[in-house]
Design a protein around this motif. Structure first.
Motif, PDB file in Angstrom:
ATOM      1  N   ALA A   1      -5.911   3.477 -61.883  1.00  0.00           N
ATOM      2  CA  ALA A   1      -5.857   5.013 -62.581  1.00  0.00           C
ATOM      3  C   ALA A   1      -6.285   5.098 -63.922  1.00  0.00           C
ATOM      4  N   ASP A   2      -6.083   3.940 -64.704  1.00  0.00           N
ATOM      5  CA  ASP A   2      -6.536   4.260 -66.097  1.00  0.00           C
ATOM      6  C   ASP A   2      -8.009   3.651 -66.094  1.00  0.00           C
ATOM      7  N   SER A   3      -8.672   3.500 -65.124  1.00  0.00           N
ATOM      8  CA  SER A   3     -10.172   3.313 -65.019  1.00  0.00           C
ATOM      9  C   SER A   3     -10.649   2.028 -65.543  1.00  0.00           C
ATOM     10  N   THR A   4      -9.459   0.996 -65.682  1.00  0.00           N
ATOM     11  CA  THR A   4      -9.882  -0.573 -65.931  1.00  0.00           C
ATOM     12  C   THR A   4     -10.204  -0.832 -64.479  1.00  0.00           C
ATOM     13  N   PRO A   5     -11.390  -1.851 -64.445  1.00  0.00           N
ATOM     14  CA  PRO A   5     -11.694  -2.616 -63.358  1.00  0.00           C
ATOM     15  C   PRO A   5     -10.803  -3.326 -62.514  1.00  0.00           C
ATOM     16  N   LEU A   6     -10.600  -3.098 -61.270  1.00  0.00           N
ATOM     17  CA  LEU A   6      -9.298  -4.049 -60.720  1.00  0.00           C
ATOM     18  C   LEU A   6     -10.097  -5.586 -60.258  1.00  0.00           C
ATOM     19  N   THR A   7      -9.407  -6.445 -60.885  1.00  0.00           N
ATOM     20  CA  THR A   7     -10.070  -7.936 -60.822  1.00  0.00           C
ATOM     21  C   THR A   7      -8.777  -8.569 -60.043  1.00  0.00           C
ATOM     22  N   MET A   8      -9.454  -9.789 -59.322  1.00  0.00           N
ATOM     23  CA  MET A   8      -8.547 -10.709 -58.779  1.00  0.00           C
ATOM     24  C   MET A   8      -9.278 -11.782 -58.812  1.00  0.00           C
ATOM     25  N   SER A   9      -8.677 -12.994 -58.269  1.00  0.00           N
ATOM     26  CA  SER A   9      -9.491 -14.286 -58.315  1.00  0.00           C
ATOM     27  C   SER A   9     -10.790 -14.207 -57.153  1.00  0.00           C
ATOM     28  N   GLY A  10     -11.690 -15.106 -57.848  1.00  0.00           N
ATOM     29  CA  GLY A  10     -13.040 -15.085 -56.792  1.00  0.00           C
ATOM     30  C   GLY A  10     -12.560 -15.284 -55.316  1.00  0.00           C
ATOM     31  N   ALA A  11     -11.799 -16.160 -55.180  1.00  0.00           N
ATOM     32  CA  ALA A  11     -11.108 -16.588 -53.934  1.00  0.00           C
ATOM     33  C   ALA A  11     -10.635 -15.416 -52.853  1.00  0.00           C
ATOM     34  N   GLU A  12     -10.004 -14.541 -53.687  1.00  0.00           N
ATOM     35  CA  GLU A  12      -9.307 -13.382 -53.118  1.00  0.00           C
ATOM     36  C   GLU A  12     -10.385 -12.249 -52.747  1.00  0.00           C
ATOM     37  N   VAL A  13     -11.457 -12.084 -53.759  1.00  0.00           N
ATOM     38  CA  VAL A  13     -12.497 -11.154 -53.669  1.00  0.00           C
ATOM     39  C   VAL A  13     -13.233 -11.367 -52.236  1.00  0.00           C
ATOM     40  N   VAL A  14     -13.489 -13.091 -52.011  1.00  0.00           N
ATOM     41  CA  VAL A  14     -14.054 -13.373 -50.921  1.00  0.00           C
ATOM     42  C   VAL A  14     -13.626 -12.929 -49.616  1.00  0.00           C
ATOM     43  N   LEU A  15     -12.016 -13.075 -49.723  1.00  0.00           N
ATOM     44  CA  LEU A  15     -11.307 -12.928 -48.414  1.00  0.00           C
ATOM     45  C   LEU A  15     -11.294 -11.190 -48.193  1.00  0.00           C
ATOM     46  N   ARG A  16     -11.251 -10.460 -49.470  1.00  0.00           N
ATOM     47  CA  ARG A  16     -11.113  -9.228 -49.331  1.00  0.00           C
ATOM     48  C   ARG A  16     -12.535  -8.684 -48.345  1.00  0.00           C
ATOM     49  N   ALA A  17     -13.642  -9.258 -49.135  1.00  0.00           N
ATOM     50  CA  ALA A  17     -14.969  -8.708 -48.526  1.00  0.00           C
ATOM     51  C   ALA A  17     -15.060  -9.177 -47.101  1.00  0.00           C
ATOM     52  N   LEU A  18     -14.482 -10.376 -46.767  1.00  0.00           N
ATOM     53  CA  LEU A  18     -14.813 -10.976 -45.355  1.00  0.00           C
ATOM     54  C   LEU A  18     -13.813  -9.731 -44.471  1.00  0.00           C
ATOM     55  N   LYS A  19     -12.704  -9.472 -44.920  1.00  0.00           N
ATOM     56  CA  LYS A  19     -11.846  -8.433 -44.151  1.00  0.00           C
ATOM     57  C   LYS A  19     -12.519  -7.024 -44.087  1.00  0.00           C
ATOM     58  N   ASP A  20     -13.223  -6.693 -45.006  1.00  0.00           N
ATOM     59  CA  ASP A  20     -13.865  -5.297 -45.163  1.00  0.00           C
ATOM     60  C   ASP A  20     -15.017  -5.340 -44.263  1.00  0.00           C
ATOM     61  N   GLN A  21     -15.653  -6.580 -43.998  1.00  0.00           N
ATOM     62  CA  GLN A  21     -16.624  -6.782 -43.123  1.00  0.00           C
ATOM     63  C   GLN A  21     -16.464  -7.031 -41.475  1.00  0.00           C
ATOM     64  N   GLY A  22     -14.932  -6.869 -41.561  1.00  0.00           N
ATOM     65  CA  GLY A  22     -14.555  -7.077 -39.816  1.00  0.00           C
ATOM     66  C   GLY A  22     -14.241  -8.358 -39.608  1.00  0.00           C
ATOM     67  N   VAL A  23     -14.112  -9.331 -40.256  1.00  0.00           N
ATOM     68  CA  VAL A  23     -14.059 -10.642 -40.094  1.00  0.00           C
ATOM     69  C   VAL A  23     -12.498 -10.878 -39.489  1.00  0.00           C
ATOM     70  N   GLU A  24     -12.371 -11.414 -38.484  1.00  0.00           N
ATOM     71  CA  GLU A  24     -11.027 -11.984 -37.979  1.00  0.00           C
ATOM     72  C   GLU A  24     -10.443 -13.064 -37.836  1.00  0.00           C
ATOM     73  N   VAL A  25     -11.646 -13.815 -37.745  1.00  0.00           N
ATOM     74  CA  VAL A  25     -11.344 -15.369 -37.406  1.00  0.00           C
ATOM     75  C   VAL A  25     -12.604 -16.387 -38.239  1.00  0.00           C
ATOM     76  N   ILE A  26     -11.945 -17.156 -38.923  1.00  0.00           N
ATOM     77  CA  ILE A  26     -12.792 -18.137 -39.800  1.00  0.00           C
ATOM     78  C   ILE A  26     -12.627 -19.518 -39.019  1.00  0.00           C
ATOM     79  N   PHE A  27     -13.737 -20.147 -38.754  1.00  0.00           N
ATOM     80  CA  PHE A  27     -13.758 -21.507 -38.369  1.00  0.00           C
ATOM     81  C   PHE A  27     -13.910 -22.457 -39.514  1.00  0.00           C
ATOM     82  N   GLY A  28     -13.209 -23.297 -39.755  1.00  0.00           N
ATOM     83  CA  GLY A  28     -13.341 -24.203 -41.232  1.00  0.00           C
ATOM     84  C   GLY A  28     -12.619 -25.522 -41.142  1.00  0.00           C
ATOM     85  N   TYR A  29     -12.719 -26.029 -42.233  1.00  0.00           N
ATOM     86  CA  TYR A  29     -12.293 -27.703 -42.522  1.00  0.00           C
ATOM     87  C   TYR A  29     -12.179 -27.548 -44.119  1.00  0.00           C
ATOM     88  N   PRO A  30     -10.865 -27.704 -44.609  1.00  0.00           N
ATOM     89  CA  PRO A  30     -10.632 -27.900 -45.901  1.00  0.00           C
ATOM     90  C   PRO A  30     -11.110 -28.962 -46.796  1.00  0.00           C
TER      91      PRO A  30
END
Length: 600
Positions: free
Chosen positions: A8-37
């Motif tokens: 509301a105070d007009s400062t950009p909402l930031t989060m970690s890069g990893a959280e940005v990636v997951l939020r973008a995936l969610k917004d793109q409709g991703v439900e499942v990731i296949f992976g290996y850490p």
């Protein structure tokens, strides 16, 4: 192009890069990731742990992660998503990425990378991922600025799914994942991308030219490929409508099976190296050919200088670079297969030129003569199981069950027998590695299909050699309780290699015998699954029915004839009218040599 979310105070909402990636995936409709850490992507895995929107499937090898995402994508029409670490994690994924590129499968693969200040220093688990994957992907990115992160993820999904689909890699340095980054929403679908705007709508002038050629044809054929599948179920429906409207014969490529119903009387079977006698001779003898969503692959065309001589060729494809690449065509049409088919139906109705129905009837009489040869005929007698019989009974019994069925395959003879004897009435039910021919594809692909369709029957038709390429994924099936069925046609050989050695290399079977095979029943049990075996024809039906009735992962080891070959076969570099036919197929309308070679 992107809108930054703000407080509301007009400062950009930031989060970690990893959280940005997951939020973008969610917004793109991703439900499942296949992976290996691994170390470079642990920030993403930490973010995954702290959310519930996206499910992660832990595979046992990165190649399998990509194949699983391919199966998920191919069976749903969605973009598959993969997450692997840097270095060997990324290089292990390359085979799957190239497989997806060759078969036009939409994927986004997130790869870890060493921190930006270490890139180029030969740091631990560093690899030039963007360099290595450039020829294996549709596009790739190396993110070096946190401000670019959200935009790149959104753009990657747009590139993967638009135009001719394909895999996209996003290489993510570890510091980019740890540092704070602004989130930007995806641009609205109505807003065109600034640089990548593939043509979806066809040129109506070209469509009318194509229709005029087809209306004047006397020996037409519709040749449909994976592009029809990729265009969605509506494209397959429109293809069927167009074929019925015109009365033309229709053939499918290996990747196009299911685009036109296999039980339809106008379907003449798969074409190409192991296609049917009638499909290949129709392609050889036609006067007008409509290629809808296929790329004139060498396994389809055979000897290019002898491919469909004298015919007029119409090529409809979403990828303009595929047109005139292998075969010079008379009428090119660039666009989405569904939109092209809709336009062709409209143009066909508007064009009042009458068809030459008498010529078309004569063409069908010729086709029926070729079809009467029954080139897929086999004789099942005695105790030894014919592999063709095993696939056909699997098909018939699964149809009796009435369950929604999805088939994946490994690569080899069993793959071709599955294509020949297992019928597909709908699109997106057939997942196989076509362009790259990747052994080890089928089991992880089936895993991805089962994740996408938890209540469906998912069967991997496999060979005993190919299944061992990614057999470790049986553990993934056990962990996630995925009741995938593995149906092994076990002839104890690398069957297609042995066949080529027999027919083309004087019977010198160099390193094609699979010595020291495991006991597949015990192997299944060691992976918490069920093992079944059929060693003679009397046991086959009971084993299939028990496999289908078991609500757990199953390996059914079907001992089949060791020396059976897959026919018809067009030898590499030969023409469509130079098929080698199977035993008992000598003679016929075209004339055949003693060795079974067709002469037209």
């Amino acid at each position: 192009m992107s809108a930054t979310i703000q407080h509301a105070d007009s400062t950009p909402l930031t989060m970690s890069g990893a959280e940005v990636v997951l939020r973008a995936l969610k917004d793109q409709g991703v439900e499942v990731i296949f992976g290996y850490p691994g170390g470079a992507v642990l920030p993403i895995y930490d973010a995954i742990f702290q959310q519930n929107a996206i499910r992660h499937i832990l595979v046992r090898h990165e190649q399998a992660a990509v194949h699983a995402a391919e199966g998920y994508a191919r069976s749903t029409g969605k973009v598959g998503c993969v997450l692997v670490t840097s270095g060997p994690g990324a290089t292990n994924a390359v085979t799957g990425l190239l497989d997806a590129l060759m078969d036009s499968i939409p994927l986004v693969c997130l790869t870890g990378q060493v921190p930006t200040h270490l890139i180029g220093n030969d740091a631990f688990q560093e690899a030039d991922t963007t360099g290595i994957t450039r020829p294996a992907t549709k596009h790739n990115y190396l993110v070096k600025r946190s401000d670019d992160l959200a935009r790149v993820v959104h753009e990657a999904f747009h590139v993967a799914r638009s135009g001719r689909p394909g895999p996209v890699v996003i290489d993510l340095p570890k510091d980019i994942l740890i540092n704070k980054a602004p989130y930007a929403e995806a641009p609205p679908a109505s807003q065109p991308h600034r640089s990548y705007r593939p043509q979806a709508e066809p040129d109506m002038g070209q469509v009318r030219k194509a229709v005029a050629l087809l209306k004047a044809s006397k020996k037409p054929v519709v040749y449909a490929g994976g592009g029809v599948i990729n265009a969605g179920p509506e494209a397959s429906r429109l293809l069927t409508e167009f074929v019925h409207m015109t009365g033309f014969p229709c053939t499918n490529t290996l990747m196009g099976l299911g685009a036109f119903p296999s039980q339809d009387k106008q379907f003449i079977g798969m074409l190409g190296m192991h296609g049917t006698y009638e499909a290949n001779l129709v392609m050889h003898g036609c006067d007008v050919m409509l290629n809808m969503g296929a790329r004139f692959d060498d396994r389809v065309t055979g000897k290019l200088s002898h491919f469909s001589p004298g015919s007029k060729k119409i090529h409809a494809d979403i990828d303009p670079s595929s047109i005139n690449k292998n075969v010079k065509v008379d009428v090119p049409i660039v666009g989405d297969a569904a939109r092209i088919l809709a336009a062709m139906i409209q143009a066909w109705k508007e064009d009042t030129t009458p068809q030459d129905r008498e010529a078309l009837a004569s063409w069908w009489r010729q086709i029926e003569e070729w079809r009467a040869k029954d080139c897929l005929r086999y004789v099942q007698q005695g105790k030894i199981i014919k592999p063709q019989h095993a696939v056909k009974r699997l098909y018939e019994i699964t149809r009796e069950s009435g369950r929604e069925t999805y088939i994946t395959t490994e690569v080899g003879q069993h793959q071709m027998w599955a294509a020949q004897y297992f019928g597909f009435e709908k699109p997106n039910r057939w997942m196989t590695s076509g362009g790259l021919g990747t052994m080890g594809y089928g089991l992880p692909a089936a895993m991805g299909v089962q994740i996408a369709h938890p209540d469906a029957l998912v069967i991997d038709i496999a060979g005993e050699a190919s299944i061992l390429m990614n057999i470790q994924e049986m553990a993934t099936l056990a962990q996630y309780r995925l009741p995938v069925k593995v149906f092994i046609l076990n002839n104890e050989y690398m069957g297609m290699v042995r066949q080529w050695q027999e027919l083309l290399h004087g019977g010198r079977y160099s390193e094609s015998y699979s010595a020291a095979l495991p006991d597949f029943v015990k192997l299944a049990e060691s992976f918490h699954g069920v093992g079944l075996r059929a060693t003679n024809a009397d046991q086959l039906d009971d084993v299939i029915r028990e496999m289908l009735a078991t609500d757990r992962p199953v390996i059914a080891d079907i001992a089949v004839a060791k020396d059976e070959n897959c026919f018809p076969m067009i030898p590499s570099g030969a023409a469509h009218n130079e098929m080698i036919l199977g035993p008992g197929q000598e003679g016929g309308v075209a004339g055949v040599t003693d060795e079974g070679k067709v002469l037209v």
